[in-house]
Design a protein around this motif. Structure first.
Motif, PDB file in Angstrom:
ATOM      1  N   VAL A 142     -18.726 -26.502  18.505  1.00  0.00           N
ATOM      2  CA  VAL A 142     -19.183 -25.148  18.208  1.00  0.00           C
ATOM      3  C   VAL A 142     -18.037 -24.314  17.650  1.00  0.00           C
ATOM      4  O   VAL A 142     -16.869 -24.488  18.021  1.00  0.00           O
ATOM      5  N   LEU A 143     -18.398 -23.418  16.747  1.00  0.00           N
ATOM      6  CA  LEU A 143     -17.440 -22.537  16.088  1.00  0.00           C
ATOM      7  C   LEU A 143     -17.679 -21.118  16.583  1.00  0.00           C
ATOM      8  O   LEU A 143     -18.800 -20.608  16.504  1.00  0.00           O
ATOM      9  N   VAL A 144     -16.636 -20.475  17.099  1.00  0.00           N
ATOM     10  CA  VAL A 144     -16.761 -19.134  17.669  1.00  0.00           C
ATOM     11  C   VAL A 144     -15.873 -18.157  16.902  1.00  0.00           C
ATOM     12  O   VAL A 144     -14.647 -18.217  17.002  1.00  0.00           O
ATOM     13  N   PRO A 145     -16.463 -17.255  16.104  1.00  0.00           N
ATOM     14  CA  PRO A 145     -15.669 -16.194  15.462  1.00  0.00           C
ATOM     15  C   PRO A 145     -15.019 -15.313  16.525  1.00  0.00           C
ATOM     16  O   PRO A 145     -15.657 -14.926  17.501  1.00  0.00           O
ATOM     17  N   ILE A 146     -13.750 -15.015  16.327  1.00  0.00           N
ATOM     18  CA  ILE A 146     -13.003 -14.234  17.318  1.00  0.00           C
ATOM     19  C   ILE A 146     -12.281 -13.098  16.611  1.00  0.00           C
ATOM     20  O   ILE A 146     -11.721 -13.282  15.527  1.00  0.00           O
ATOM     21  N   GLY A 147     -12.321 -11.905  17.224  1.00  0.00           N
ATOM     22  CA  GLY A 147     -11.743 -10.737  16.573  1.00  0.00           C
ATOM     23  C   GLY A 147     -10.735  -9.979  17.409  1.00  0.00           C
ATOM     24  O   GLY A 147     -10.403  -8.843  17.084  1.00  0.00           O
ATOM     25  N   GLY A 148     -10.272 -10.556  18.497  1.00  0.00           N
ATOM     26  CA  GLY A 148      -9.254  -9.895  19.303  1.00  0.00           C
ATOM     27  C   GLY A 148      -9.783  -9.023  20.420  1.00  0.00           C
ATOM     28  O   GLY A 148      -9.011  -8.385  21.134  1.00  0.00           O
ATOM     29  N   GLY A 149     -11.106  -8.979  20.593  1.00  0.00           N
ATOM     30  CA  GLY A 149     -11.701  -8.139  21.630  1.00  0.00           C
ATOM     31  C   GLY A 149     -12.266  -8.931  22.789  1.00  0.00           C
ATOM     32  O   GLY A 149     -12.249 -10.161  22.810  1.00  0.00           O
ATOM     33  N   LYS A 150     -12.804  -8.198  23.767  1.00  0.00           N
ATOM     34  CA  LYS A 150     -13.287  -8.788  25.002  1.00  0.00           C
ATOM     35  C   LYS A 150     -14.512  -9.679  24.813  1.00  0.00           C
ATOM     36  O   LYS A 150     -14.663 -10.700  25.495  1.00  0.00           O
ATOM     37  N   ASP A 151     -15.427  -9.307  23.890  1.00  0.00           N
ATOM     38  CA  ASP A 151     -16.700 -10.008  23.791  1.00  0.00           C
ATOM     39  C   ASP A 151     -16.536 -11.476  23.414  1.00  0.00           C
ATOM     40  O   ASP A 151     -17.108 -12.362  24.053  1.00  0.00           O
ATOM     41  N   SER A 152     -15.772 -11.744  22.351  1.00  0.00           N
ATOM     42  CA  SER A 152     -15.594 -13.130  21.926  1.00  0.00           C
ATOM     43  C   SER A 152     -14.825 -13.935  22.971  1.00  0.00           C
ATOM     44  O   SER A 152     -15.047 -15.141  23.124  1.00  0.00           O
ATOM     45  N   LEU A 153     -13.946 -13.289  23.724  1.00  0.00           N
ATOM     46  CA  LEU A 153     -13.227 -13.993  24.789  1.00  0.00           C
ATOM     47  C   LEU A 153     -14.184 -14.415  25.895  1.00  0.00           C
ATOM     48  O   LEU A 153     -14.061 -15.514  26.457  1.00  0.00           O
ATOM     49  N   VAL A 200     -22.689 -22.071  15.138  1.00  0.00           N
ATOM     50  CA  VAL A 200     -21.832 -20.887  15.081  1.00  0.00           C
ATOM     51  C   VAL A 200     -22.326 -19.960  16.174  1.00  0.00           C
ATOM     52  O   VAL A 200     -23.501 -19.579  16.187  1.00  0.00           O
ATOM     53  N   ILE A 201     -21.445 -19.613  17.100  1.00  0.00           N
ATOM     54  CA  ILE A 201     -21.867 -18.814  18.254  1.00  0.00           C
ATOM     55  C   ILE A 201     -21.185 -17.456  18.197  1.00  0.00           C
ATOM     56  O   ILE A 201     -19.958 -17.341  18.294  1.00  0.00           O
ATOM     57  N   LEU A 202     -22.014 -16.426  18.054  1.00  0.00           N
ATOM     58  CA  LEU A 202     -21.553 -15.053  17.913  1.00  0.00           C
ATOM     59  C   LEU A 202     -21.476 -14.367  19.270  1.00  0.00           C
ATOM     60  O   LEU A 202     -21.885 -14.937  20.288  1.00  0.00           O
ATOM     61  N   SER A 203     -20.988 -13.130  19.286  1.00  0.00           N
ATOM     62  CA  SER A 203     -20.735 -12.419  20.549  1.00  0.00           C
ATOM     63  C   SER A 203     -21.305 -11.005  20.506  1.00  0.00           C
ATOM     64  O   SER A 203     -20.619 -10.032  20.803  1.00  0.00           O
ATOM     65  N   ASN A 204     -22.578 -10.901  20.143  1.00  0.00           N
ATOM     66  CA  ASN A 204     -23.240  -9.603  20.042  1.00  0.00           C
ATOM     67  C   ASN A 204     -24.128  -9.366  21.254  1.00  0.00           C
ATOM     68  O   ASN A 204     -24.981 -10.181  21.568  1.00  0.00           O
ATOM     69  N   GLU A 205     -23.934  -8.233  21.912  1.00  0.00           N
ATOM     70  CA  GLU A 205     -24.663  -7.920  23.139  1.00  0.00           C
ATOM     71  C   GLU A 205     -25.990  -7.249  22.828  1.00  0.00           C
ATOM     72  O   GLU A 205     -26.270  -6.894  21.674  1.00  0.00           O
ATOM     73  N   ARG A 206     -26.800  -7.019  23.823  1.00  0.00           N
ATOM     74  CA  ARG A 206     -28.159  -6.507  23.591  1.00  0.00           C
ATOM     75  C   ARG A 206     -28.172  -5.068  23.072  1.00  0.00           C
ATOM     76  O   ARG A 206     -29.058  -4.693  22.307  1.00  0.00           O
ATOM     77  N   SER A 235     -19.134 -17.779   8.218  1.00  0.00           N
ATOM     78  CA  SER A 235     -19.033 -18.705   9.343  1.00  0.00           C
ATOM     79  C   SER A 235     -19.926 -19.917   9.129  1.00  0.00           C
ATOM     80  O   SER A 235     -19.542 -21.056   9.443  1.00  0.00           O
ATOM     81  N   LEU A 236     -21.130 -19.695   8.604  1.00  0.00           N
ATOM     82  CA  LEU A 236     -22.038 -20.812   8.315  1.00  0.00           C
ATOM     83  C   LEU A 236     -21.427 -21.763   7.285  1.00  0.00           C
ATOM     84  O   LEU A 236     -21.503 -22.992   7.439  1.00  0.00           O
ATOM     85  N   ILE A 237     -20.822 -21.209   6.250  1.00  0.00           N
ATOM     86  CA  ILE A 237     -20.182 -22.046   5.233  1.00  0.00           C
ATOM     87  C   ILE A 237     -19.072 -22.893   5.854  1.00  0.00           C
ATOM     88  O   ILE A 237     -18.949 -24.092   5.580  1.00  0.00           O
ATOM     89  N   THR A 238     -18.267 -22.274   6.707  1.00  0.00           N
ATOM     90  CA  THR A 238     -17.194 -23.004   7.390  1.00  0.00           C
ATOM     91  C   THR A 238     -17.767 -24.114   8.255  1.00  0.00           C
ATOM     92  O   THR A 238     -17.239 -25.239   8.287  1.00  0.00           O
ATOM     93  N   ALA A 239     -18.854 -23.828   8.958  1.00  0.00           N
ATOM     94  CA  ALA A 239     -19.487 -24.830   9.825  1.00  0.00           C
ATOM     95  C   ALA A 239     -20.036 -25.997   9.014  1.00  0.00           C
ATOM     96  O   ALA A 239     -19.954 -27.156   9.433  1.00  0.00           O
ATOM     97  N   LEU A 241     -12.114 -22.013  17.325  1.00  0.00           N
ATOM     98  CA  LEU A 241     -12.127 -20.584  16.998  1.00  0.00           C
ATOM     99  C   LEU A 241     -12.119 -20.381  15.490  1.00  0.00           C
ATOM    100  O   LEU A 241     -11.638 -21.236  14.736  1.00  0.00           O
ATOM    101  N   LEU A 242     -12.633 -19.235  15.054  1.00  0.00           N
ATOM    102  CA  LEU A 242     -12.620 -18.854  13.652  1.00  0.00           C
ATOM    103  C   LEU A 242     -12.138 -17.412  13.552  1.00  0.00           C
ATOM    104  O   LEU A 242     -12.665 -16.531  14.230  1.00  0.00           O
ATOM    105  N   ARG A 243     -11.153 -17.179  12.714  1.00  0.00           N
ATOM    106  CA  ARG A 243     -10.649 -15.814  12.552  1.00  0.00           C
ATOM    107  C   ARG A 243     -10.516 -15.496  11.070  1.00  0.00           C
ATOM    108  O   ARG A 243     -10.423 -16.387  10.223  1.00  0.00           O
TER     109      ARG A 243
END
Length: 465
Positions: free
Chosen positions: A140-151, A232-238, A220-224, A166-168
């Motif tokens: 699995v590929l996880v985009p990461i941006g330096g914040g709490k959610d992706s961690l 590709v697993i994102l980190s977006n909350e409800r 991210s899809l292209i990279t995958a 990880l993907l940055r």
């Protein structure tokens, strides 16, 4: 700035030997733009379905065009890089219109009838590749941006036994430090916007918020696809699905391209128009921001000193605006000014995240992170009133709902160690009287919802409560 009447999505290209993607656009056949995105190639090299990759590149070409179209928002649009089916034209119409909602609202632009993607066919040619069967051994590929959610996403996936990469975007020092501490393999994308865009902005072109998460999803899809990842697993909350204001009959949502609506549209587009079999979804969708911070403070506490969600820590430098260096902002952000704090302690995002941290951490620990006690800062009271839904609208930032903010205040209030601060006193006088059952409010915010698009094989990564 001169007005232009037509916008053309000219062409896209991919260099198989270097991983360089070129995206080309024009205004009235007079101004020409070229944006590039470099994808790291796998080693050793592997084969991939070029039809599938081209379909994903085509989608990236269309969505990336929004940065150049918005300079003068011409009504005439021409797609020279390939035909759009009716469903695809509808997808990109919504992605531009809803994704640019904040831009339209803040510039008082009537968007109704403005966007016209031409369509040439009812169906899109399909690949014969079937969807992959995922297991706990899925890559699995996880985009990461330096914040709490992706961690938190990474932590949950690791606990469930998934193989995480990880993907940055770009080589930002905060993300570099995060990657180093995680000790996981990481792929880096390098994006460069055409410098002409910045020149036009300086001359008075329209400017503002774009659906950057939509761009990042397709990148991210292209990279995958190139690296043969299963998901590709994102980190977006409800709460990303909740809008800010209604404008000319449309709900305006700063986070629309992180919303459940867009996620559903994206999955449909991938399935019907790309066909790679790569799953793309947010693992955190059932959770509130407060729930995510609860997990973060309990299970990822070693990242508390370095993780940041403050957008004012990032900015595009003047050198990059002039085109002297490639533009490679982190995921959704910009380059951080060296020497500044990770938290500006003035913006809505800082005020909101401070309240989340204060729900679970002592004043001393939260002050050590932010450099001050934001609850004691009277200048932030108007922001806290907005975050609590007491006045105006929810700030145009990636912040949670008034209910989440209220639940965070309630949890800190129960402990009593923020009792005498200006924000807590305001909360007690202005917000608390309207909360009928504080315990129910807290429970509802912390309880995961069932509305999400997580594939069954990944549900094992979700927290049990």
């Amino acid at each position: 700035m001169q007005k232009y009447q037509s916008f053309a999505l000219e062409s896209f290209g991919f260099e198989v030997d270097t991983g360089m993607i070129s995206l080309r656009y024009s205004l009235d056949d007079a101004l020409f733009f070229e944006e590039t995105l470099k994808i790291p190639l796998p080693s050793p090299s592997r084969s991939f379905d070029r039809f599938i990759l081209d379909r994903a590149l085509f989608a990236l070409h269309i969505i990336a065009g929004v940065s150049y179209w918005k300079t003068c928002i011409p009504k005439k649009m021409e797609v020279k890089s390939g035909p759009l089916s009716r469903n695809e034209a509808h997808f990109f119409h919504d992605a531009y219109e809803k994704g640019m909602g904040e831009f339209f609202f803040k510039n008082d632009i009537d968007f109704r009838g403005l966007i016209h993607f031409p369509s040439h066919s009812s169906n899109t040619p399909q690949s014969t590749v079937s969807h992959k069967l995922k297991t706990k051994n899925s890559r699995v590929l996880v985009p990461i941006g330096g914040g709490k959610d992706s961690l938190v996403t990474v932590k949950l996936l690791q606990q469930a036994g998934f193989d995480v990469t990880l993907l940055r975007m770009g080589g930002h020092p905060i993300i570099h430090e995060t990657v180093r501490m995680l000790g996981l393999p990481c792929l880096t994308l390098e994006r460069r916007l055409d410098p002409l865009l910045f020149r036009l902005n300086a001359e008075g072109a329209w400017n503002g918020h774009i659906p950057i998460s939509a761009y990042l999803s397709f990148a991210s899809l292209i990279t995958a696809i190139i690296h043969d990842f299963d998901a590709v697993i994102l980190s977006n909350e409800r709460s990303a699905s909740i809008g800010n204001v209604t404008f000319k009959g449309m709900e305006i949502n700063h986070q629309w391209s992180k919303s459940l609506e867009f996620e559903s549209m994206l999955q449909g587009y991938e399935r019907e128009s790309i066909g790679s079999g790569v799953s793309i979804f947010s693992l955190l969708r059932p959770l509130s921001e407060l729930s995510i911070v609860k997990i973060f403070t309990e299970q990822c506490s070693e990242f508390l000193p370095i993780a940041t969600s403050c957008n004012r820590n990032w900015k595009i430098s003047q050198g990059k605006r002039a085109g002297r260096r490639p533009l490679s902002p982190p995921l959704g952000g910009r380059e951080r000014v060296r020497g500044e704090s990770r938290w500006c302690s003035k913006c809505p995002k800082c005020a909101f995240v401070f309240s989340l941290y204060a729900a679970f951490l002592s004043p001393g620990k939260v002050e050590a992170i932010f450099g001050k006690n934001l609850y004691a800062d009277r200048s932030l009271l108007p922001l806290y009133r907005e975050l609590l839904g007491l006045e105006r609208t929810k700030p145009f930032e990636c912040v949670g709902t008034p209910e989440e903010t209220a639940a965070a205040f309630l949890l800190a209030r129960k402990r009593g160690d923020f009792k005498s601060t200006a924000a807590m006193e305001m909360f007690g006088k202005e917000a608390l009287p309207a909360i009928k059952n504080p315990e129910v409010t807290i429970k509802e915010v912390l309880t995961p919802v069932t509305e999400h698009l997580i594939p069954e094989e990944f549900l094992s990564a979700m927290p049990k409560s």
